[in-house]
Design a protein around this motif. Structure first.
Motif, PDB file in Angstrom:
ATOM      1  N   GLY A  95      18.344  10.797   1.181  1.00 17.01           N
ATOM      2  CA  GLY A  95      19.641  10.318   1.607  1.00 17.01           C
ATOM      3  C   GLY A  95      20.795  11.246   1.288  1.00 17.01           C
ATOM      4  O   GLY A  95      21.675  11.454   2.125  1.00 17.01           O
ATOM      5  N   PHE A  96      20.804  11.812   0.101  1.00 16.47           N
ATOM      6  CA  PHE A  96      21.991  12.538  -0.329  1.00 16.47           C
ATOM      7  C   PHE A  96      21.800  14.043  -0.445  1.00 16.47           C
ATOM      8  O   PHE A  96      22.771  14.761  -0.664  1.00 16.47           O
ATOM      9  N   TYR A  97      20.573  14.524  -0.292  1.00 13.77           N
ATOM     10  CA  TYR A  97      20.359  15.970  -0.200  1.00 13.77           C
ATOM     11  C   TYR A  97      20.115  16.362   1.256  1.00 13.77           C
ATOM     12  O   TYR A  97      20.740  17.265   1.780  1.00 13.77           O
ATOM     13  N   TYR A  98      19.201  15.611   1.915  1.00 12.92           N
ATOM     14  CA  TYR A  98      18.909  15.887   3.319  1.00 12.92           C
ATOM     15  C   TYR A  98      19.793  15.089   4.277  1.00 12.92           C
ATOM     16  O   TYR A  98      19.707  15.246   5.474  1.00 12.92           O
ATOM     17  N   TRP A  99      20.621  14.189   3.741  1.00 18.18           N
ATOM     18  CA  TRP A  99      21.625  13.437   4.476  1.00 18.18           C
ATOM     19  C   TRP A  99      21.015  12.564   5.577  1.00 18.18           C
ATOM     20  O   TRP A  99      21.519  12.489   6.706  1.00 18.18           O
ATOM     21  N   VAL A 100      19.924  11.861   5.246  1.00 19.78           N
ATOM     22  CA  VAL A 100      19.299  10.902   6.156  1.00 19.78           C
ATOM     23  C   VAL A 100      19.986   9.558   5.941  1.00 19.78           C
ATOM     24  O   VAL A 100      19.897   8.968   4.865  1.00 19.78           O
ATOM     25  N   GLU A 101      20.678   9.076   6.974  1.00 17.37           N
ATOM     26  CA  GLU A 101      21.509   7.887   6.815  1.00 17.37           C
ATOM     27  C   GLU A 101      20.695   6.641   6.483  1.00 17.37           C
ATOM     28  O   GLU A 101      21.124   5.803   5.681  1.00 17.37           O
ATOM     29  N   PHE A 102      19.527   6.498   7.064  1.00 15.11           N
ATOM     30  CA  PHE A 102      18.689   5.322   6.781  1.00 15.11           C
ATOM     31  C   PHE A 102      18.280   5.299   5.307  1.00 15.11           C
ATOM     32  O   PHE A 102      18.281   4.249   4.669  1.00 15.11           O
ATOM     33  N   ALA A 103      17.950   6.456   4.747  1.00 14.71           N
ATOM     34  CA  ALA A 103      17.589   6.536   3.325  1.00 14.71           C
ATOM     35  C   ALA A 103      18.791   6.228   2.445  1.00 14.71           C
ATOM     36  O   ALA A 103      18.656   5.591   1.393  1.00 14.71           O
ATOM     37  N   GLN A 104      19.983   6.654   2.859  1.00 14.31           N
ATOM     38  CA  GLN A 104      21.197   6.311   2.116  1.00 14.31           C
ATOM     39  C   GLN A 104      21.386   4.807   2.075  1.00 14.31           C
ATOM     40  O   GLN A 104      21.689   4.230   1.021  1.00 14.31           O
ATOM     41  N   ALA A 105      21.211   4.169   3.221  1.00 15.75           N
ATOM     42  CA  ALA A 105      21.391   2.719   3.304  1.00 15.75           C
ATOM     43  C   ALA A 105      20.378   1.992   2.426  1.00 15.75           C
ATOM     44  O   ALA A 105      20.739   1.059   1.690  1.00 15.75           O
ATOM     45  N   LEU A 106      19.124   2.408   2.476  1.00 13.98           N
ATOM     46  CA  LEU A 106      18.106   1.769   1.646  1.00 13.98           C
ATOM     47  C   LEU A 106      18.357   2.009   0.161  1.00 13.98           C
ATOM     48  O   LEU A 106      18.151   1.103  -0.654  1.00 13.98           O
ATOM     49  N   PHE A 107      18.811   3.195  -0.194  1.00 10.67           N
ATOM     50  CA  PHE A 107      19.122   3.470  -1.600  1.00 10.67           C
ATOM     51  C   PHE A 107      20.284   2.614  -2.085  1.00 10.67           C
ATOM     52  O   PHE A 107      20.256   2.091  -3.202  1.00 10.67           O
ATOM     53  N   LEU A 108      21.297   2.447  -1.250  1.00  3.97           N
ATOM     54  CA  LEU A 108      22.465   1.664  -1.642  1.00  3.97           C
ATOM     55  C   LEU A 108      22.143   0.172  -1.760  1.00  3.97           C
ATOM     56  O   LEU A 108      22.906  -0.574  -2.370  1.00  3.97           O
ATOM     57  N   ILE A 109      21.028  -0.255  -1.202  1.00  6.04           N
ATOM     58  CA  ILE A 109      20.550  -1.619  -1.431  1.00  6.04           C
ATOM     59  C   ILE A 109      19.561  -1.637  -2.600  1.00  6.04           C
ATOM     60  O   ILE A 109      19.640  -2.478  -3.494  1.00  6.04           O
ATOM     61  N   GLY A 110      18.639  -0.688  -2.613  1.00 10.32           N
ATOM     62  CA  GLY A 110      17.541  -0.702  -3.578  1.00 10.32           C
ATOM     63  C   GLY A 110      17.927  -0.404  -5.010  1.00 10.32           C
ATOM     64  O   GLY A 110      17.427  -1.060  -5.941  1.00 10.32           O
ATOM     65  N   PHE A 111      18.817   0.557  -5.223  1.00  8.45           N
ATOM     66  CA  PHE A 111      19.180   0.902  -6.598  1.00  8.45           C
ATOM     67  C   PHE A 111      19.858  -0.260  -7.326  1.00  8.45           C
ATOM     68  O   PHE A 111      19.442  -0.613  -8.437  1.00  8.45           O
ATOM     69  N   PRO A 112      20.872  -0.891  -6.739  1.00  8.00           N
ATOM     70  CA  PRO A 112      21.472  -2.032  -7.448  1.00  8.00           C
ATOM     71  C   PRO A 112      20.498  -3.197  -7.623  1.00  8.00           C
ATOM     72  O   PRO A 112      20.540  -3.898  -8.635  1.00  8.00           O
ATOM     73  N   MET A 113      19.606  -3.392  -6.665  1.00  9.51           N
ATOM     74  CA  MET A 113      18.622  -4.467  -6.806  1.00  9.51           C
ATOM     75  C   MET A 113      17.648  -4.165  -7.936  1.00  9.51           C
ATOM     76  O   MET A 113      17.147  -5.089  -8.589  1.00  9.51           O
ATOM     77  N   SER A 114      17.379  -2.894  -8.191  1.00 12.16           N
ATOM     78  CA  SER A 114      16.518  -2.556  -9.335  1.00 12.16           C
ATOM     79  C   SER A 114      17.225  -2.897 -10.649  1.00 12.16           C
ATOM     80  O   SER A 114      16.582  -3.324 -11.608  1.00 12.16           O
ATOM     81  N   LEU A 115      18.541  -2.728 -10.684  1.00  9.17           N
ATOM     82  CA  LEU A 115      19.304  -3.135 -11.868  1.00  9.17           C
ATOM     83  C   LEU A 115      19.246  -4.649 -12.053  1.00  9.17           C
ATOM     84  O   LEU A 115      19.106  -5.140 -13.177  1.00  9.17           O
ATOM     85  N   VAL A 116      19.331  -5.375 -10.962  1.00 10.36           N
ATOM     86  CA  VAL A 116      19.208  -6.841 -11.027  1.00 10.36           C
ATOM     87  C   VAL A 116      17.816  -7.221 -11.531  1.00 10.36           C
ATOM     88  O   VAL A 116      17.664  -8.144 -12.331  1.00 10.36           O
ATOM     89  N   GLY A 117      16.803  -6.500 -11.091  1.00 10.43           N
ATOM     90  CA  GLY A 117      15.450  -6.755 -11.583  1.00 10.43           C
ATOM     91  C   GLY A 117      15.341  -6.548 -13.087  1.00 10.43           C
ATOM     92  O   GLY A 117      14.692  -7.334 -13.786  1.00 10.43           O
ATOM     93  N   LEU A 118      15.985  -5.511 -13.597  1.00  5.19           N
ATOM     94  CA  LEU A 118      15.974  -5.271 -15.044  1.00  5.19           C
ATOM     95  C   LEU A 118      16.719  -6.371 -15.794  1.00  5.19           C
ATOM     96  O   LEU A 118      16.283  -6.799 -16.869  1.00  5.19           O
ATOM     97  N   ILE A 119      17.820  -6.844 -15.241  1.00  6.30           N
ATOM     98  CA  ILE A 119      18.556  -7.950 -15.866  1.00  6.30           C
ATOM     99  C   ILE A 119      17.707  -9.211 -15.871  1.00  6.30           C
ATOM    100  O   ILE A 119      17.659  -9.939 -16.865  1.00  6.30           O
ATOM    101  N   ASN A 120      17.015  -9.478 -14.768  1.00  2.00           N
ATOM    102  CA  ASN A 120      16.132 -10.649 -14.712  1.00  2.00           C
ATOM    103  C   ASN A 120      15.008 -10.543 -15.739  1.00  2.00           C
ATOM    104  O   ASN A 120      14.669 -11.525 -16.403  1.00  2.00           O
ATOM    105  N   LEU A 121      14.440  -9.360 -15.874  1.00  2.21           N
ATOM    106  CA  LEU A 121      13.377  -9.156 -16.854  1.00  2.21           C
ATOM    107  C   LEU A 121      13.901  -9.363 -18.271  1.00  2.21           C
ATOM    108  O   LEU A 121      13.260 -10.040 -19.093  1.00  2.21           O
TER     109      LEU A 121
END
Length: 174
Positions: A95-121
Motif C-alpha cells: 500500500g505505501f511503498y508500491y502505492w496499491v490503493e486496495f492494499a492501503q484501504a485494507l491496511f487502514l481497516i486491518g491495522f486498527p482492528m488488530s489493535l481492537v483484537g489485542l484490547i479484546n484479548l
C-alpha cells in the motif's frame, strides 16, 4: 470497447472513491463496537438496567466467549500473531511503498482492528484473572467498548483524511 471496459467505467474500482468501501468501513466499526468480546452490548445495558436473570445471562455468555478466546489464543496464538503480522506487513508494503490503493484501504481497516483484537484479548485475560461478575463485569465490558470506539473514531478520521487526499491527488493527476 469491450464489456470489461464498460463495466469498469460504470463501477469505479478504486477503494477510497467507492461507496461500498465506506459502507464496509462503517459496518466493520459498528459491529466491532456492538460485539464486545462476542457479547452484544445490548445485553450489558439490559443487565445493568434489569438485573436478575439478565445479569446471569451476561455472565454466562461472557464466560463462554472469554473461555473460547483464551483457548484459541493458548492453542494457536503464536500462529495467528505471525499470520496477522505477515498480512499487515504485506499490506503496508504494497500500500505505501508500491502505492496499491486496495492494499492501503485494507491496511487502514486491518491495522486498527488488530489493535481492537489485542484490547479484546487483554480484557478477556483480565476478566478471567479477576473473576469479574455483575457490575464489575459490566464496567469492564463497557470500558473495552469505549476503547474500541476511540480506536474506531481515530481510524475513521485517518482513513477519511487519507481517502480525501487520494481522491484529490488522483483527480488532479488523473
Amino acid at each position: 470497447m469491450n464489456w470489461y471496459s464498460s463495466i469498469f467505467e460504470l463501477i469505479d474500482m478504486r477503494s477510497f472513491s467507492n461507496l461500498w468501501f465506506w459502507i464496509a468501513l462503517a459496518v466493520v466499526w459498528s459491529s466491532a463496537s456492538h460485539w464486545v468480546l462476542g457479547v452484544p452490548f445490548d445485553m450489558v445495558i439490559r443487565a445493568r438496567r434489569v438485573g436478575g436473570q439478565a445479569v446471569v445471562d451476561l455472565q454466562d455468555i461472557t464466560r463462554v466467549n472469554v473461555n473460547r478466546i483464551l483457548y484459541v489464543t493458548d492453542v494457536s496464538g503464536i500462529w495467528i500473531l505471525g499470520f496477522v503480522c505477515f498480512l499487515l506487513s504485506t499490506l503496508l508494503v504494497l500500500g505505501f511503498y508500491y502505492w496499491v490503493e486496495f492494499a492501503q484501504a485494507l491496511f487502514l481497516i486491518g491495522f486498527p482492528m488488530s489493535l481492537v483484537g489485542l484490547i479484546n484479548l487483554s480484557t478477556a485475560r483480565r476478566i478471567r484473572r479477576e473473576d469479574l461478575q455483575g457490575a464489575d463485569l459490566s464496567k469492564r465490558l463497557t470500558r473495552c467498548r469505549i476503547y474500541t470506539q476511540i480506536i474506531g473514531m481515530i481510524s475513521i478520521f485517518v482513513t477519511a483524511l487519507f481517502g480525501m487526499y487520494q481522491n484529490l491527488s488522483i483527480g488532479v493527476l488523473g
